[in-house]
Design an enzyme around this catalytic site. Structure first.
Site, PDB file in Angstrom:
ATOM      1  N   GLU A   1       0.904  -1.218   0.057  1.00 25.79           N
ATOM      2  CA  GLU A   1      -0.141   0.057   0.131  1.00 25.79           C
ATOM      3  C   GLU A   1       0.968   1.362  -0.115  1.00 25.79           C
ATOM      4  OE1 GLU A   1      -2.931  -0.885  -0.554  1.00 25.79           O
ATOM      5  OE2 GLU A   1      -3.981  -1.765   0.792  1.00 25.79           O
TER       6      GLU A   1
ATOM      7  N   HIS B   1      -7.478  -1.761   9.850  1.00 26.24           N
ATOM      8  CA  HIS B   1      -8.569  -2.589   9.428  1.00 26.24           C
ATOM      9  C   HIS B   1      -9.372  -2.460  10.904  1.00 26.24           C
ATOM     10  CE1 HIS B   1      -6.693  -4.772   5.990  1.00 26.24           C
ATOM     11  NE2 HIS B   1      -6.589  -3.630   5.896  1.00 26.24           N
TER      12      HIS B   1
ATOM     13  N   TYR C   1     -12.639  15.313  20.939  1.00 27.94           N
ATOM     14  CA  TYR C   1     -11.234  14.778  20.499  1.00 27.94           C
ATOM     15  C   TYR C   1     -11.363  14.176  19.126  1.00 27.94           C
ATOM     16  CZ  TYR C   1      -7.912  15.878  24.269  1.00 27.94           C
ATOM     17  OH  TYR C   1      -7.224  16.618  25.051  1.00 27.94           O
TER      18      TYR C   1
ATOM     19  N   HIS D   1     -12.742  -1.391   3.523  1.00 29.24           N
ATOM     20  CA  HIS D   1     -11.493  -1.921   3.722  1.00 29.24           C
ATOM     21  C   HIS D   1     -11.078  -1.367   5.111  1.00 29.24           C
ATOM     22  CE1 HIS D   1      -7.166  -1.688   1.865  1.00 29.24           C
ATOM     23  NE2 HIS D   1      -7.310  -2.299   3.153  1.00 29.24           N
TER      24      HIS D   1
ATOM     25  N   HIS E   1      -2.758   3.228   8.450  1.00 32.59           N
ATOM     26  CA  HIS E   1      -3.675   2.410   8.019  1.00 32.59           C
ATOM     27  C   HIS E   1      -4.150   1.274   8.765  1.00 32.59           C
ATOM     28  CE1 HIS E   1      -6.409   0.096   5.134  1.00 32.59           C
ATOM     29  NE2 HIS E   1      -5.683  -0.553   4.960  1.00 32.59           N
TER      30      HIS E   1
HETATM   31  P1  13P Z   1       0.506  -5.116   3.719  1.00 31.50           P
HETATM   32  O1  13P Z   1       0.774  -6.235   4.661  1.00 31.50           O
HETATM   33  O2  13P Z   1       1.087  -5.169   2.332  1.00 31.50           O
HETATM   34  O3  13P Z   1       0.935  -3.846   4.274  1.00 31.50           O
HETATM   35  O4  13P Z   1      -0.986  -4.886   3.555  1.00 31.50           O
HETATM   36  C1  13P Z   1      -1.883  -4.778   4.608  1.00 31.50           C
HETATM   37  C2  13P Z   1      -3.162  -4.232   4.408  1.00 31.50           C
HETATM   38  O5  13P Z   1      -3.552  -3.735   5.483  1.00 31.50           O
HETATM   39  C3  13P Z   1      -3.698  -4.136   3.098  1.00 31.50           C
HETATM   40  O6  13P Z   1      -4.658  -3.073   3.256  1.00 31.50           O
END
Ligand code: 13P
Length: 210
Positions: A73, A94, A119, A160, A92
């Site tokens: 990414e 999840h 906050y 995502h 980033h």
């Molecule tokens: P990577 O392991 O390549 O960083 O990807 C993980 C991820 O969160 C993809 O969105």
């Protein structure tokens, strides 16, 4: 801060996020701007078990120059750095609640989470748009993220997860944590009519805390 101290800090903050369930498996990636380039977590690495010495290094043109193979990414992070001169780090995740909001079809795609708490506003800012779905690692998402990041410190990638920038690595991690809590509150309060911060209160927070 030296590159070596930055590597240590990145590994420590990533492990803390992992320990508290903000990422699982090998999900998520974190980058930080250096004087001569960027550090980014290696692809398929667990945020819980990073070896500071093996974190990938990119030069100022985002070319891999040292360490393990970088996250797939890189372009997602590049989109933020190119759009925002104030971005010193990008996180980033999840994380569950923010990703849940990113799966809802009936939200305001330009700003799905309203100003519920100070906050969230202070750390994430006034707006956080949803960017349409792209396959993880699909470089086609870069222009869409870049366009959204011009007007926002953070975005939600549809189905995502969140991408959050901050002036420093610590700021970006704090913002990702606040975003997750705000998403949780938003989901808890869905179907109710919560009192929101007023535009005047939001302006006051942003002018006082930046
Ligand atoms: P990577 O392991 O390549 O960083 O990807 C993980 C991820 O969160 C993809 O969105």
């Amino acid at each position: 801060m030296s590159e070596s101290d930055t590597r240590e800090l990145l590994a420590r903050l990533a492990a803390s996020l992992f320990a508290r369930g903000f990422s699982v498996g090998s999900a998520g990636n974190i980058s930080v701007r250096l004087e001569d380039g960027f550090l980014i977590t290696p692809t398929n690495s667990s945020l819980g078990r990073l070896d500071p010495a093996r974190i990938s290094k990119l030069d100022a043109s985002f070319t891999h120059v040292a360490g393990d193979k970088p996250s797939k990414e890189v372009f997602m992070h590049r989109a933020f750095y190119m759009a925002r001169s104030d971005a010193g780090a990008v996180v980033h995740l999840h994380s569950t609640m923010a990703t849940a909001v990113a799966c809802l079809p009936d939200v305001d795609m330009s700003n799905p989470i309203p100003p519920l708490t100070p906050y969230f506003v202070m750390r994430v800012g006034r707006t956080m748009p949803v960017v349409p779905y792209y396959r993880p690692g699909d470089a086609a998402m870069e222009p869409a993220i870049h366009a959204a990041a011009l007007g926002a410190r953070a975005v939600l990638l549809a189905n995502h997860g969140p991408v959050v920038s901050g002036k420093t690595l610590t700021d970006a991690v704090y913002a990702a944590e606040e975003l997750e809590e705000a998403a949780k509150l938003y989901l808890l309060l869905r179907g109710t009519q919560p009192r929101l911060l007023t535009p005047v209160q939001v302006d006051d927070l942003l002018s006082t805390f930046g």
